[in-house]
Design a protein around this motif. Structure first.
Motif, PDB file in Angstrom:
ATOM      1  N   VAL A 236      19.792  35.493  25.262  1.00  0.00           N
ATOM      2  CA  VAL A 236      20.188  35.127  23.898  1.00  0.00           C
ATOM      3  C   VAL A 236      21.068  33.891  23.954  1.00  0.00           C
TER       4      VAL A 236
ATOM      5  N   ASP B 278      20.053  32.665  18.592  1.00  0.00           N
ATOM      6  CA  ASP B 278      20.982  33.270  17.649  1.00  0.00           C
ATOM      7  C   ASP B 278      20.659  34.740  17.367  1.00  0.00           C
ATOM      8  N   ALA B 279      21.697  35.433  16.895  1.00  0.00           N
ATOM      9  CA  ALA B 279      21.615  36.886  16.756  1.00  0.00           C
ATOM     10  C   ALA B 279      22.122  37.319  15.391  1.00  0.00           C
TER      11      ALA B 279
ATOM     12  N   ASN C 137      16.766  37.925   6.076  1.00  0.00           N
ATOM     13  CA  ASN C 137      17.619  38.055   7.259  1.00  0.00           C
ATOM     14  C   ASN C 137      18.212  36.717   7.686  1.00  0.00           C
TER      15      ASN C 137
ATOM     16  N   PHE D 276      21.441  45.404  18.512  1.00  0.00           N
ATOM     17  CA  PHE D 276      20.317  45.073  19.401  1.00  0.00           C
ATOM     18  C   PHE D 276      19.997  46.329  20.214  1.00  0.00           C
TER      19      PHE D 276
ATOM     20  N   GLU E  86      12.705  33.997  17.974  1.00  0.00           N
ATOM     21  CA  GLU E  86      12.192  34.440  19.275  1.00  0.00           C
ATOM     22  C   GLU E  86      11.348  33.330  19.900  1.00  0.00           C
TER      23      GLU E  86
ATOM     24  N   TRP F 173      12.493  35.464  12.937  1.00  0.00           N
ATOM     25  CA  TRP F 173      12.928  36.794  12.526  1.00  0.00           C
ATOM     26  C   TRP F 173      14.027  36.736  11.462  1.00  0.00           C
TER      27      TRP F 173
ATOM     28  N   HIS G  43      25.348  34.240  12.485  1.00  0.00           N
ATOM     29  CA  HIS G  43      24.585  33.942  13.707  1.00  0.00           C
ATOM     30  C   HIS G  43      24.837  34.947  14.824  1.00  0.00           C
TER      31      HIS G  43
ATOM     32  N   THR H 272      19.872  34.088  10.694  1.00  0.00           N
ATOM     33  CA  THR H 272      19.189  33.353  11.755  1.00  0.00           C
ATOM     34  C   THR H 272      18.907  34.145  13.029  1.00  0.00           C
ATOM     35  N   CYS H 273      17.651  34.188  13.384  1.00  0.00           N
ATOM     36  CA  CYS H 273      17.202  34.714  14.679  1.00  0.00           C
ATOM     37  C   CYS H 273      15.781  34.225  14.925  1.00  0.00           C
TER      38      CYS H 273
ATOM     39  N   ILE I 188      16.010  34.225  22.952  1.00  0.00           N
ATOM     40  CA  ILE I 188      16.319  34.471  21.546  1.00  0.00           C
ATOM     41  C   ILE I 188      17.382  33.478  21.100  1.00  0.00           C
TER      42      ILE I 188
ATOM     43  N   ILE J 201      17.849  39.857  14.375  1.00  0.00           N
ATOM     44  CA  ILE J 201      17.652  40.363  15.731  1.00  0.00           C
ATOM     45  C   ILE J 201      17.410  41.869  15.733  1.00  0.00           C
TER      46      ILE J 201
END
Length: 295
Positions: free
Chosen positions: A64, A42-43, A25, A80, A30, A6, A73, A27-28, A40, A47
């Motif tokens: 997460v 990283d956010a 985007n 969210f 799934e 993502w 990150h 880092t994220c 998940i 995310i």
């Protein structure tokens, strides 16, 4: 297991016409277990679009795993969407910060200060839980075993190995291979080199035999000398790590934000030609926002 990307850019979100193929985007990633449990990695800003896809099947429990607390990150966490809806659970995992003396809960508390975000954590309707991890100590997340591994970055940084039903994936987060800070003629060089070698061996063993390695390949070998100490790897170092650990598939990620898609593909092609990875039976791919890999 299923992996979906993502967010694959590093340092700062970089949307625009020159990054549209691989995505802008941060880092994220799934991960879905065979039991459809949601993990998940990283956010970053990725995310937010991920969270939009979760609304069709609520309530959800999202585990997460935060590699480290640098903005690229974590900055998507306040956005969210399930956090704002009753019945959902966000279970945030990450390391203890020796500087602040706080656990992973500070990742949310800092961002949700009133000066920076209009909604306080107490006003969010979803449940937020915190799990502070220790390096090398595995935790169970549903049917998956998650083992944090301390890697090399200018802040406490965990890589995560996820094992489930005989399948495995390792994500480095941001990682620069440890190196000797002394010159060869310095008195402390030999002793420090033994520590570096030991740490590198431990990292290889933590990754040993995984099906999928997702690794920080921010720089080319030519760019690295000017970036040494910034905490990021190169295509060359990540390919070498994957070969040493006997990995099947390597995804290169954390793409340099100033690099266009064309330049990214060119740098990747050059790295493959220089290091001959296909001769070692290693499948190497560029991580692309929206791509999935199931194994």
């Amino acid at each position: 297991m299923k992996v979906r990307f993502w967010g694959v850019r590093g340092s700062i979100a970089s949307p625009g016409p020159h990054t549209v193929r691989y995505g802008g985007n941060t880092t994220c990633i799934e991960i879905r277990t065979d039991n459809n449990e949601l993990i998940i990695l990283d956010a970053g800003t990725g995310i937010f679009p991920l969270s939009q896809t979760l609304l069709a099947k609520m309530p959800i429990t999202a585990n997460v795993l935060i590699t480290h607390s640098h903005w690229d990150h974590i900055q998507g966490l306040p956005f969210f969407i399930p956090n704002f809806i009753p019945g959902n659970t966000l279970r945030l995992h990450g390391g203890f910060d020796p500087v602040s003396g706080k656990g992973i809960e500070q990742v949310m508390s800092v961002q949700l200060q009133y000066s920076y975000f209009p909604v306080r954590e107490e006003e969010m309707k979803g449940r937020i839980e915190y799990v502070t991890l220790s390096p090398g100590e595995p935790v169970q997340v549903g049917s998956a075993t998650v083992t944090p591994c301390l890697l090399n970055h200018p802040v406490v940084d965990f890589g995560y190995r996820i094992d489930c039903n005989g399948k495995s994936v390792f994500f480095t987060g941001d990682h620069e291979p440890p190196y000797n800070i002394y010159d060869p003629q310095d008195e402390g060089y030999t002793a420090y080199q033994s520590l570096v070698d030991e740490k590198n061996r431990a990292i290889v063993e933590a990754i040993r035999g995984v099906d999928v390695l997702i690794a920080d390949t921010s720089y080319t070998a030519e760019e690295y000398p000017a970036k040494k100490g910034w905490g990021h790897g190169t295509f060359a170092t990540s390919i070498e790590l994957a070969q040493q650990a006997g990995v099947q598939v390597l995804f290169c990620t954390h793409h340099e934000p100033t690099r266009s898609d064309d330049a990214l593909e060119s740098a990747f092609a050059k790295a493959l030609s220089q290091h001959g990875a296909p001769q070692h039976g290693l499948d190497i791919r560029l991580a692309r926002e929206g791509d999935t890999y199931e194994f």
